[in-house]
Scaffold this motif. Structure first.
Motif, PDB file in Angstrom:
ATOM      1  N   ARG A 404       0.823  -1.210  -0.035  1.00  0.00           N
ATOM      2  CA  ARG A 404      -0.067  -0.012  -0.276  1.00  0.00           C
ATOM      3  C   ARG A 404       0.728   1.303   0.041  1.00  0.00           C
ATOM      4  O   ARG A 404       0.444   2.183  -0.709  1.00  0.00           O
ATOM      5  N   GLU A 405       1.946   1.353   0.830  1.00  0.00           N
ATOM      6  CA  GLU A 405       2.765   2.229   0.859  1.00  0.00           C
ATOM      7  C   GLU A 405       3.524   2.720  -0.609  1.00  0.00           C
ATOM      8  O   GLU A 405       3.627   3.755  -0.830  1.00  0.00           O
ATOM      9  N   GLU A 406       3.973   1.636  -0.943  1.00  0.00           N
ATOM     10  CA  GLU A 406       4.620   1.589  -2.378  1.00  0.00           C
ATOM     11  C   GLU A 406       3.678   2.121  -3.435  1.00  0.00           C
ATOM     12  O   GLU A 406       4.044   2.850  -4.200  1.00  0.00           O
ATOM     13  N   VAL A 407       2.392   1.694  -3.282  1.00  0.00           N
ATOM     14  CA  VAL A 407       1.505   2.224  -4.475  1.00  0.00           C
ATOM     15  C   VAL A 407       1.151   3.834  -4.066  1.00  0.00           C
ATOM     16  O   VAL A 407       1.178   4.710  -5.161  1.00  0.00           O
ATOM     17  N   ARG A 408       0.910   3.840  -2.739  1.00  0.00           N
ATOM     18  CA  ARG A 408       0.619   5.446  -2.854  1.00  0.00           C
ATOM     19  C   ARG A 408       1.896   6.396  -2.919  1.00  0.00           C
ATOM     20  O   ARG A 408       1.545   7.503  -3.431  1.00  0.00           O
ATOM     21  N   ILE A 409       2.989   6.292  -2.720  1.00  0.00           N
ATOM     22  CA  ILE A 409       4.178   7.081  -2.752  1.00  0.00           C
ATOM     23  C   ILE A 409       4.128   7.106  -4.253  1.00  0.00           C
ATOM     24  O   ILE A 409       4.763   8.281  -4.961  1.00  0.00           O
ATOM     25  N   ALA A 410       3.955   5.914  -5.162  1.00  0.00           N
ATOM     26  CA  ALA A 410       4.073   5.951  -6.553  1.00  0.00           C
ATOM     27  C   ALA A 410       3.111   6.985  -6.981  1.00  0.00           C
ATOM     28  O   ALA A 410       3.423   7.929  -8.107  1.00  0.00           O
ATOM     29  N   HIS A 411       1.956   6.795  -6.798  1.00  0.00           N
ATOM     30  CA  HIS A 411       0.796   7.811  -7.049  1.00  0.00           C
ATOM     31  C   HIS A 411       1.058   9.196  -6.815  1.00  0.00           C
ATOM     32  O   HIS A 411       1.011  10.283  -7.672  1.00  0.00           O
ATOM     33  N   LEU A 412       1.519   9.590  -5.668  1.00  0.00           N
ATOM     34  CA  LEU A 412       2.019  10.934  -5.239  1.00  0.00           C
ATOM     35  C   LEU A 412       3.170  11.644  -6.318  1.00  0.00           C
ATOM     36  O   LEU A 412       3.141  12.667  -6.702  1.00  0.00           O
ATOM     37  N   THR A 413       4.094  10.696  -6.513  1.00  0.00           N
ATOM     38  CA  THR A 413       5.237  10.928  -7.439  1.00  0.00           C
ATOM     39  C   THR A 413       4.711  11.368  -8.934  1.00  0.00           C
ATOM     40  O   THR A 413       5.014  12.504  -9.242  1.00  0.00           O
ATOM     41  N   ILE A 414       3.793  10.227  -9.365  1.00  0.00           N
ATOM     42  CA  ILE A 414       3.193  10.604 -10.637  1.00  0.00           C
ATOM     43  C   ILE A 414       2.461  11.701 -10.862  1.00  0.00           C
ATOM     44  O   ILE A 414       2.468  12.642 -11.647  1.00  0.00           O
ATOM     45  N   GLN A 415       1.757  12.231  -9.607  1.00  0.00           N
ATOM     46  CA  GLN A 415       1.036  13.369  -9.573  1.00  0.00           C
ATOM     47  C   GLN A 415       1.863  14.651  -9.692  1.00  0.00           C
ATOM     48  O   GLN A 415       1.587  15.531 -10.416  1.00  0.00           O
ATOM     49  N   CYS A 416       2.961  14.772  -8.920  1.00  0.00           N
ATOM     50  CA  CYS A 416       3.939  15.988  -8.985  1.00  0.00           C
ATOM     51  C   CYS A 416       4.515  15.814 -10.494  1.00  0.00           C
ATOM     52  O   CYS A 416       5.048  16.960 -10.866  1.00  0.00           O
ATOM     53  N   SER A 418       3.431  15.285 -13.226  1.00  0.00           N
ATOM     54  CA  SER A 418       2.541  15.523 -14.311  1.00  0.00           C
ATOM     55  C   SER A 418       2.977  16.434 -15.376  1.00  0.00           C
ATOM     56  O   SER A 418       3.459  17.522 -15.073  1.00  0.00           O
ATOM     57  N   VAL A 419       2.723  16.296 -16.680  1.00  0.00           N
ATOM     58  CA  VAL A 419       3.212  17.229 -17.677  1.00  0.00           C
ATOM     59  C   VAL A 419       2.382  18.313 -17.531  1.00  0.00           C
ATOM     60  O   VAL A 419       2.721  19.556 -17.824  1.00  0.00           O
ATOM     61  N   GLU A 420       1.237  18.381 -17.180  1.00  0.00           N
ATOM     62  CA  GLU A 420       0.070  19.284 -16.899  1.00  0.00           C
ATOM     63  C   GLU A 420       0.383  20.000 -15.622  1.00  0.00           C
ATOM     64  O   GLU A 420      -0.182  19.417 -14.791  1.00  0.00           O
ATOM     65  N   PRO A 421       0.872  21.150 -15.438  1.00  0.00           N
ATOM     66  CA  PRO A 421       1.110  21.931 -14.126  1.00  0.00           C
ATOM     67  C   PRO A 421      -0.314  21.904 -13.362  1.00  0.00           C
ATOM     68  O   PRO A 421      -0.184  21.720 -12.069  1.00  0.00           O
ATOM     69  N   LYS A 422      -1.594  22.029 -13.980  1.00  0.00           N
ATOM     70  CA  LYS A 422      -2.553  22.143 -13.162  1.00  0.00           C
ATOM     71  C   LYS A 422      -2.928  20.931 -12.651  1.00  0.00           C
ATOM     72  O   LYS A 422      -3.617  20.678 -11.564  1.00  0.00           O
ATOM     73  N   LEU A 423      -2.530  19.894 -12.891  1.00  0.00           N
ATOM     74  CA  LEU A 423      -2.790  18.419 -12.320  1.00  0.00           C
ATOM     75  C   LEU A 423      -1.837  18.155 -11.375  1.00  0.00           C
ATOM     76  O   LEU A 423      -1.887  17.272 -10.591  1.00  0.00           O
ATOM     77  N   ARG A 424      -0.839  18.981 -11.077  1.00  0.00           N
ATOM     78  CA  ARG A 424      -0.018  18.843  -9.955  1.00  0.00           C
ATOM     79  C   ARG A 424      -0.333  19.351  -8.831  1.00  0.00           C
ATOM     80  O   ARG A 424      -1.062  20.398  -8.749  1.00  0.00           O
ATOM     81  N   PRO A 425      -0.129  18.582  -7.510  1.00  0.00           N
ATOM     82  CA  PRO A 425      -0.794  19.104  -6.240  1.00  0.00           C
ATOM     83  C   PRO A 425       0.077  20.326  -5.670  1.00  0.00           C
ATOM     84  O   PRO A 425       1.114  20.582  -6.378  1.00  0.00           O
ATOM     85  N   THR A 426      -0.445  21.043  -4.822  1.00  0.00           N
ATOM     86  CA  THR A 426       0.121  22.082  -4.068  1.00  0.00           C
ATOM     87  C   THR A 426       0.996  21.422  -3.085  1.00  0.00           C
ATOM     88  O   THR A 426       0.841  20.258  -2.746  1.00  0.00           O
ATOM     89  N   MET A 427       2.031  22.034  -2.402  1.00  0.00           N
ATOM     90  CA  MET A 427       2.962  21.595  -1.410  1.00  0.00           C
ATOM     91  C   MET A 427       2.185  21.143  -0.149  1.00  0.00           C
ATOM     92  O   MET A 427       2.408  20.375   0.684  1.00  0.00           O
ATOM     93  N   ASP A 428       1.001  21.968  -0.045  1.00  0.00           N
ATOM     94  CA  ASP A 428       0.208  21.806   1.220  1.00  0.00           C
ATOM     95  C   ASP A 428      -0.541  20.481   1.098  1.00  0.00           C
ATOM     96  O   ASP A 428      -0.489  19.711   2.185  1.00  0.00           O
ATOM     97  N   GLU A 429      -0.929  20.333  -0.185  1.00  0.00           N
ATOM     98  CA  GLU A 429      -1.659  18.958  -0.421  1.00  0.00           C
ATOM     99  C   GLU A 429      -0.632  17.701  -0.171  1.00  0.00           C
ATOM    100  O   GLU A 429      -0.855  16.780   0.385  1.00  0.00           O
ATOM    101  N   MET A 430       0.588  17.931  -0.711  1.00  0.00           N
ATOM    102  CA  MET A 430       1.686  16.896  -0.424  1.00  0.00           C
ATOM    103  C   MET A 430       2.021  16.940   1.048  1.00  0.00           C
ATOM    104  O   MET A 430       1.990  15.494   1.455  1.00  0.00           O
ATOM    105  N   VAL A 431       2.191  18.108   1.782  1.00  0.00           N
ATOM    106  CA  VAL A 431       2.296  17.716   3.015  1.00  0.00           C
ATOM    107  C   VAL A 431       1.212  16.731   3.903  1.00  0.00           C
ATOM    108  O   VAL A 431       1.398  15.968   4.479  1.00  0.00           O
ATOM    109  N   ARG A 432      -0.031  17.074   3.473  1.00  0.00           N
ATOM    110  CA  ARG A 432      -1.300  16.439   4.047  1.00  0.00           C
ATOM    111  C   ARG A 432      -0.985  14.771   3.636  1.00  0.00           C
ATOM    112  O   ARG A 432      -1.481  13.981   4.512  1.00  0.00           O
ATOM    113  N   SER A 433      -0.566  14.539   2.316  1.00  0.00           N
ATOM    114  CA  SER A 433      -0.817  13.203   1.989  1.00  0.00           C
ATOM    115  C   SER A 433       0.406  12.564   2.343  1.00  0.00           C
ATOM    116  O   SER A 433       0.333  11.157   2.833  1.00  0.00           O
ATOM    117  N   LEU A 434       1.546  13.084   2.720  1.00  0.00           N
ATOM    118  CA  LEU A 434       2.638  12.384   3.318  1.00  0.00           C
ATOM    119  C   LEU A 434       2.608  12.197   4.875  1.00  0.00           C
ATOM    120  O   LEU A 434       2.819  11.043   5.379  1.00  0.00           O
TER     121      LEU A 434
END
Length: 443
Positions: A404-416, A418-434
């Motif tokens: 589960r951790e492996e899949v979750r961190i992979a998902h967060l990395t792919i989001q960051c 993303s070729v489309e900037p608008k699809l990337r999370p904010t750093m506040d969202e990254m803090v909450r996810s981590l």
């Protein structure tokens, strides 16, 4: 490089040339790093590579300063370009400023005990003198730093970076005066090299920004000094060096970072970036990478190096138009293509750091087969396939994390990434996810 450049950017041909130069220097630097395994990059080869990289980057910086002066809505840290003002001696002539005065102002450390509003000094136009006079940092004398580092002796030298030579020194933690080696508080002293054009502008930017900020996940800037053609910056000592050193250099005194520590480092770095991106500070780091994430003795991670930082877009503006600056491999593709800088450039760089933490591999490595040279290009197809994520993971930490951790961190990395900037999370969202990832592991 994109065929169409933003009309606000001047000298597109120059920018392509500079980008090509930086790309070349990064590849040379990556190759030499991969051949050396020394702590803080203190081998002769790495030192040489750092100086080559420094010169190329400073040439790029001078292009940026030349062309931003007339169209930037933010404050230039210097009205001079680096090529026009590569040295520090003019600081002694600053009106009303005495850099020879080494007396401590308050406690020598300046923090934000209150929130910084968008009208704070971080955004307010200031002259060079105003930046230095408003700073509550310790103004060291050259004599003090010479004493603290034992006359900058070779055995006090811990490495080189883009700014210059890096030394270890010692001062009293209360008076901030030099002490005998090995006593009281260790410090890091950076001395700008005469052959490095990365100098005055970056020096002043670091003082202006990092000198005002105090946060557990930002390296503390304690003070500064200037003497003839040298500029100095004094920081807290980070006992375990850089994240880059631990992941890639294989130095004798660097243990393999565990999965738990890697995720802690990721969270700490995310918190530091979230502070910079917040409305109270409103800064874009512009050089997020593993070598700019430092670790203390307890593996607490802190962001360093705000020398390339820029104020974020103001009002209704969506971006800041600048020359492309940063480290090859960590810079977002849309910034390279257009010169339009946003906070999402930092998010992309953070995604690269996450990928390096997961894999234990460099973002660029000429020692790898052609298809694996670029880590992002190689890993992205694997990260989106749940069954193939394990191929990306560092074999040295196998079994230390759940699927589960492996899949979750992979998902967060792919989001960051993303070729489309608008699809990337904010750093506040990254803090909450981590934080959630860490909390659920503890549970």
């Amino acid at each position: 490089m994109a065929n169409q450049m933003n009309s606000e950017i001047v000298g597109s041909i120059d920018m392509r040339v500079v980008d090509a130069m930086i790309s070349f220097s990064e590849r040379v630097d990556s190759l030499i790093k991969s051949e050396t395994g020394s702590f803080y990059g203190d081998s002769p080869l790495y030192t040489f590579a750092s100086r080559v990289d420094s010169a190329i980057r400073s040439s790029s910086a001078s292009y940026e300063a030349d062309n931003e002066a007339h169209n930037s809505t933010t404050t230039n840290v210097s009205s001079q370009t680096l090529t026009q003002q590569p040295h520090f001696h003019h600081l002694h002539q600053s009106k009303g400023l005495n850099l020879k005065d080494g007396r401590k102002e308050e406690n020598g450390l300046n923090g934000l005990s209150r929130k910084v509003s968008s009208s704070s000094m971080l955004l307010t136009p200031q002259t060079d003198d105003e930046i230095l006079q408003s700073s509550k940092l310790k103004r060291f004398t050259f004599k003090e730093l010479k004493t603290a580092t034992r006359s900058f002796r070779p055995d006090s030298l811990v490495g080189e970076d883009g700014f210059g030579s890096v030394f270890k020194g010692w001062i009293d933690d209360e008076t901030l005066t030099p002490t005998k080696s090995g006593t009281r508080m260790a410090i890091t002293v950076k001395r700008n090299n005469q052959d490095s054009l990365l100098g005055y502008s970056e020096w002043l930017t670091e003082i202006k920004y990092l000198g005002q900020l105090c946060h557990p996940n930002l390296v503390k800037l304690i003070g500064y000094a200037s003497e003839d053609d040298h500029g100095f910056l004094v920081y807290e000592w980070m006992a375990r060096g850089s994240l880059d050193n631990h992941l890639f250099r294989r130095a004798f005194d660097c243990e393999t970072l565990s999965w738990t520590i890697r995720m802690k480092v990721a969270l700490d770095a995310a918190k530091g970036l979230a502070l910079l991106h917040g409305d109270e500070v409103h800064l874009i780091h512009r050089n997020v990478k593993t070598s700019n994430i430092l670790l203390d003795s307890n593996y607490n991670a802190k962001l360093s190096d705000l020398m390339l930082a820029r104020n974020g877009p103001e009002g209704d503006e969506s971006h800041v138009s600048t020359r492309v600056m940063g480290s090859y491999g960590y810079v977002a593709p849309e910034y390279i293509a257009t010169g339009r800088l946003t906070k999402k450039n930092d998010v992309y760089g953070f995604g690269v750091v996450l990928l390096e933490l997961m894999s234990g591999k460099r973002v660029l490595d000429r020692n790898k087969p052609i298809g694996e040279y670029n880590l992002v290009e190689w890993a992205k197809p694997l990260l989106i396939d749940r069954k193939r994520i394990s191929k990306v993971m560092d074999a040295r930490i196998k079994g230390q994390y759940s699927e589960r951790e492996e899949v979750r961190i992979a998902h967060l990395t792919i989001q960051c990434l993303s070729v489309e900037p608008k699809l990337r999370p904010t750093m506040d969202e990254m803090v909450r996810s981590l934080e959630h990832l860490q909390d659920t592991k503890d549970a």
